[in-house]
Design a protein around this motif. Structure first.
Motif, PDB file in Angstrom:
ATOM      1  N   VAL A  12       0.843  -1.202   0.000  1.00 37.77           N
ATOM      2  CA  VAL A  12       0.000   0.000   0.000  1.00 37.77           C
ATOM      3  C   VAL A  12       0.878   1.252   0.000  1.00 37.77           C
ATOM      4  CG1 VAL A  12      -1.710   1.323   1.311  1.00 37.77           C
ATOM      5  CG2 VAL A  12      -2.009  -1.138   1.011  1.00 37.77           C
ATOM      6  N   ARG A  13       1.934   1.247   0.796  1.00 41.65           N
ATOM      7  CA  ARG A  13       2.850   2.401   0.800  1.00 41.65           C
ATOM      8  C   ARG A  13       3.490   2.601  -0.561  1.00 41.65           C
ATOM      9  NH1 ARG A  13       5.819   1.427   6.601  1.00 41.65           N
ATOM     10  NH2 ARG A  13       4.171   2.341   7.875  1.00 41.65           N
ATOM     11  N   ASP A  14       3.937   1.515  -1.204  1.00 39.84           N
ATOM     12  CA  ASP A  14       4.522   1.617  -2.545  1.00 39.84           C
ATOM     13  C   ASP A  14       3.490   2.145  -3.543  1.00 39.84           C
ATOM     14  OD1 ASP A  14       6.951   0.683  -1.605  1.00 39.84           O
ATOM     15  OD2 ASP A  14       6.653  -1.370  -2.358  1.00 39.84           O
ATOM     16  N   HIS A  15       2.252   1.726  -3.386  1.00 43.07           N
ATOM     17  CA  HIS A  15       1.194   2.210  -4.280  1.00 43.07           C
ATOM     18  C   HIS A  15       1.013   3.709  -4.103  1.00 43.07           C
ATOM     19  CE1 HIS A  15      -2.852   2.907  -5.875  1.00 43.07           C
ATOM     20  NE2 HIS A  15      -2.628   1.845  -6.630  1.00 43.07           N
ATOM     21  N   PHE A  50      -5.539  -1.426  21.559  1.00 45.78           N
ATOM     22  CA  PHE A  50      -6.405  -0.592  20.732  1.00 45.78           C
ATOM     23  C   PHE A  50      -7.699  -1.350  20.468  1.00 45.78           C
ATOM     24  CE2 PHE A  50      -2.432   1.350  18.602  1.00 45.78           C
ATOM     25  CZ  PHE A  50      -2.345   2.321  19.568  1.00 45.78           C
ATOM     26  N   PRO A  51      -8.832  -0.718  20.643  1.00 46.92           N
ATOM     27  CA  PRO A  51     -10.098  -1.407  20.349  1.00 46.92           C
ATOM     28  C   PRO A  51     -10.292  -1.549  18.835  1.00 46.92           C
ATOM     29  CG  PRO A  51     -10.528   0.870  20.939  1.00 46.92           C
ATOM     30  CD  PRO A  51      -9.049   0.635  21.138  1.00 46.92           C
ATOM     31  N   LEU A  52     -10.885  -2.648  18.424  1.00 42.93           N
ATOM     32  CA  LEU A  52     -11.222  -2.846  17.015  1.00 42.93           C
ATOM     33  C   LEU A  52     -12.568  -2.186  16.747  1.00 42.93           C
ATOM     34  CD1 LEU A  52     -10.151  -6.568  16.709  1.00 42.93           C
ATOM     35  CD2 LEU A  52      -9.032  -4.601  15.664  1.00 42.93           C
ATOM     36  N   GLN A  53     -12.619  -1.369  15.720  1.00 44.07           N
ATOM     37  CA  GLN A  53     -13.834  -0.648  15.364  1.00 44.07           C
ATOM     38  C   GLN A  53     -14.751  -1.550  14.532  1.00 44.07           C
ATOM     39  OE1 GLN A  53     -14.355   2.399  16.668  1.00 44.07           O
ATOM     40  NE2 GLN A  53     -12.376   2.121  17.658  1.00 44.07           N
ATOM     41  N   PRO A  54     -16.043  -1.341  14.577  1.00 40.87           N
ATOM     42  CA  PRO A  54     -16.955  -2.141  13.748  1.00 40.87           C
ATOM     43  C   PRO A  54     -16.563  -2.053  12.275  1.00 40.87           C
ATOM     44  CG  PRO A  54     -18.192  -0.809  15.320  1.00 40.87           C
ATOM     45  CD  PRO A  54     -16.748  -0.366  15.407  1.00 40.87           C
ATOM     46  N   GLY A  55     -16.545  -3.196  11.608  1.00 42.20           N
ATOM     47  CA  GLY A  55     -16.196  -3.249  10.188  1.00 42.20           C
ATOM     48  C   GLY A  55     -14.704  -3.282   9.910  1.00 42.20           C
ATOM     49  N   TRP A  56     -13.875  -3.395  10.956  1.00 43.02           N
ATOM     50  CA  TRP A  56     -12.414  -3.356  10.790  1.00 43.02           C
ATOM     51  C   TRP A  56     -11.911  -4.417   9.818  1.00 43.02           C
ATOM     52  CZ3 TRP A  56      -9.308  -7.505  12.038  1.00 43.02           C
ATOM     53  CH2 TRP A  56      -9.910  -8.527  12.787  1.00 43.02           C
ATOM     54  N   GLU A  57     -12.616  -5.526   9.725  1.00 44.56           N
ATOM     55  CA  GLU A  57     -12.124  -6.616   8.888  1.00 44.56           C
ATOM     56  C   GLU A  57     -12.337  -6.372   7.394  1.00 44.56           C
ATOM     57  OE1 GLU A  57     -15.905  -6.613  10.234  1.00 44.56           O
ATOM     58  OE2 GLU A  57     -14.623  -7.728  11.564  1.00 44.56           O
ATOM     59  N   HIS A  58     -13.052  -5.310   7.031  1.00 44.68           N
ATOM     60  CA  HIS A  58     -13.347  -5.031   5.624  1.00 44.68           C
ATOM     61  C   HIS A  58     -12.516  -3.894   5.040  1.00 44.68           C
ATOM     62  CE1 HIS A  58     -16.632  -7.817   5.966  1.00 44.68           C
ATOM     63  NE2 HIS A  58     -17.118  -7.143   6.989  1.00 44.68           N
ATOM     64  N   ILE A  59     -11.584  -3.359   5.820  1.00 45.33           N
ATOM     65  CA  ILE A  59     -10.747  -2.257   5.339  1.00 45.33           C
ATOM     66  C   ILE A  59      -9.363  -2.372   5.959  1.00 45.33           C
ATOM     67  CG2 ILE A  59     -11.403  -0.560   7.092  1.00 45.33           C
ATOM     68  CD1 ILE A  59     -11.715   1.306   4.450  1.00 45.33           C
ATOM     69  N   LEU A  61      -5.756  -0.045   5.980  1.00 43.12           N
ATOM     70  CA  LEU A  61      -5.081   1.202   5.590  1.00 43.12           C
ATOM     71  C   LEU A  61      -5.907   2.000   4.579  1.00 43.12           C
ATOM     72  CD1 LEU A  61      -1.352   0.072   5.271  1.00 43.12           C
ATOM     73  CD2 LEU A  61      -2.408   1.290   7.151  1.00 43.12           C
ATOM     74  N   GLY A  62      -7.204   2.074   4.805  1.00 43.60           N
ATOM     75  CA  GLY A  62      -8.078   2.846   3.935  1.00 43.60           C
ATOM     76  C   GLY A  62      -8.460   2.157   2.641  1.00 43.60           C
ATOM     77  N   THR A  63      -8.083   0.902   2.483  1.00 42.29           N
ATOM     78  CA  THR A  63      -8.347   0.154   1.255  1.00 42.29           C
ATOM     79  C   THR A  63      -9.329  -0.981   1.546  1.00 42.29           C
ATOM     80  OG1 THR A  63      -6.100   0.634   0.488  1.00 42.29           O
ATOM     81  CG2 THR A  63      -7.270  -1.148  -0.628  1.00 42.29           C
ATOM     82  N   PRO A  64     -10.402  -1.101   0.760  1.00 41.35           N
ATOM     83  CA  PRO A  64     -11.343  -2.195   0.976  1.00 41.35           C
ATOM     84  C   PRO A  64     -10.666  -3.561   0.822  1.00 41.35           C
ATOM     85  CG  PRO A  64     -12.254  -0.572  -0.544  1.00 41.35           C
ATOM     86  CD  PRO A  64     -10.809  -0.222  -0.332  1.00 41.35           C
ATOM     87  N   VAL A  65     -11.094  -4.502   1.651  1.00 41.47           N
ATOM     88  CA  VAL A  65     -10.571  -5.873   1.609  1.00 41.47           C
ATOM     89  C   VAL A  65     -11.739  -6.805   1.327  1.00 41.47           C
ATOM     90  CG1 VAL A  65      -9.427  -7.693   2.927  1.00 41.47           C
ATOM     91  CG2 VAL A  65      -8.788  -5.313   3.312  1.00 41.47           C
ATOM     92  N   GLN A  66     -11.541  -7.730   0.392  1.00 42.56           N
ATOM     93  CA  GLN A  66     -12.597  -8.692   0.087  1.00 42.56           C
ATOM     94  C   GLN A  66     -12.004 -10.057  -0.225  1.00 42.56           C
ATOM     95  OE1 GLN A  66     -14.332  -6.619  -3.306  1.00 42.56           O
ATOM     96  NE2 GLN A  66     -13.589  -8.202  -4.670  1.00 42.56           N
ATOM     97  N   ARG A  67     -12.829 -11.077  -0.129  1.00 36.62           N
ATOM     98  CA  ARG A  67     -12.415 -12.448  -0.446  1.00 36.62           C
ATOM     99  C   ARG A  67     -12.366 -12.630  -1.949  1.00 36.62           C
ATOM    100  NH1 ARG A  67     -14.465 -16.343   3.960  1.00 36.62           N
ATOM    101  NH2 ARG A  67     -12.913 -15.804   5.516  1.00 36.62           N
ATOM    102  N   ALA A  68     -11.432 -13.474  -2.380  1.00 40.46           N
ATOM    103  CA  ALA A  68     -11.285 -13.805  -3.796  1.00 40.46           C
ATOM    104  C   ALA A  68     -10.591 -15.163  -3.892  1.00 40.46           C
ATOM    105  CB  ALA A  68     -10.464 -12.730  -4.509  1.00 40.46           C
TER     106      ALA A  68
END
Length: 93
Positions: A12-15, A50-59, A61-68
């Motif tokens: 992500v940093r390189d991007h 640090f508490p995990l925020q709701p929906g943390w598993e779907h993002i 570093l600001g980038t959406p994450v999905q299964r593939a």
């Protein structure tokens, strides 16, 4: 020891550097990589209290994450970049 969490941070940093601070379209992960990333992220957050925020598993570093079927980062232009773990360096004496 290299891990998926660190590899994705580097990608992500390189991007950002290569695309004028633009975010990738998404991160696609197969089932085992998705579980590994979730486990690593949970460990990092818990160890730093640090508490995990709701929906943390779907993002990440600001980038959406999905299964593939295949793990990759989809860049801002739609190109799929394979996720590779950096090889660990072995110190020789």
């Amino acid at each position: 020891m290299p891990n998926l969490y660190e590899a994705l941070i580097a990608m992500v940093r390189d991007h950002w550097k290569s695309h004028d601070n633009a975010y990738p379209q998404r991160i696609e992960l197969n089932a085992s990589d998705m579980q590994a990333l979730l486990d690593e992220r949970k460990l990092v957050n818990e160890s730093m209290n640090f508490p995990l925020q709701p929906g943390w598993e779907h993002i990440f570093l600001g980038t959406p994450v999905q299964r593939a079927d295949v793990s990759c980062v989809v860049d801002v232009n739609g190109q799929r970049l394979p996720i590779t773990l950096p090889s660990s360096e072995v110190a020789e004496k």
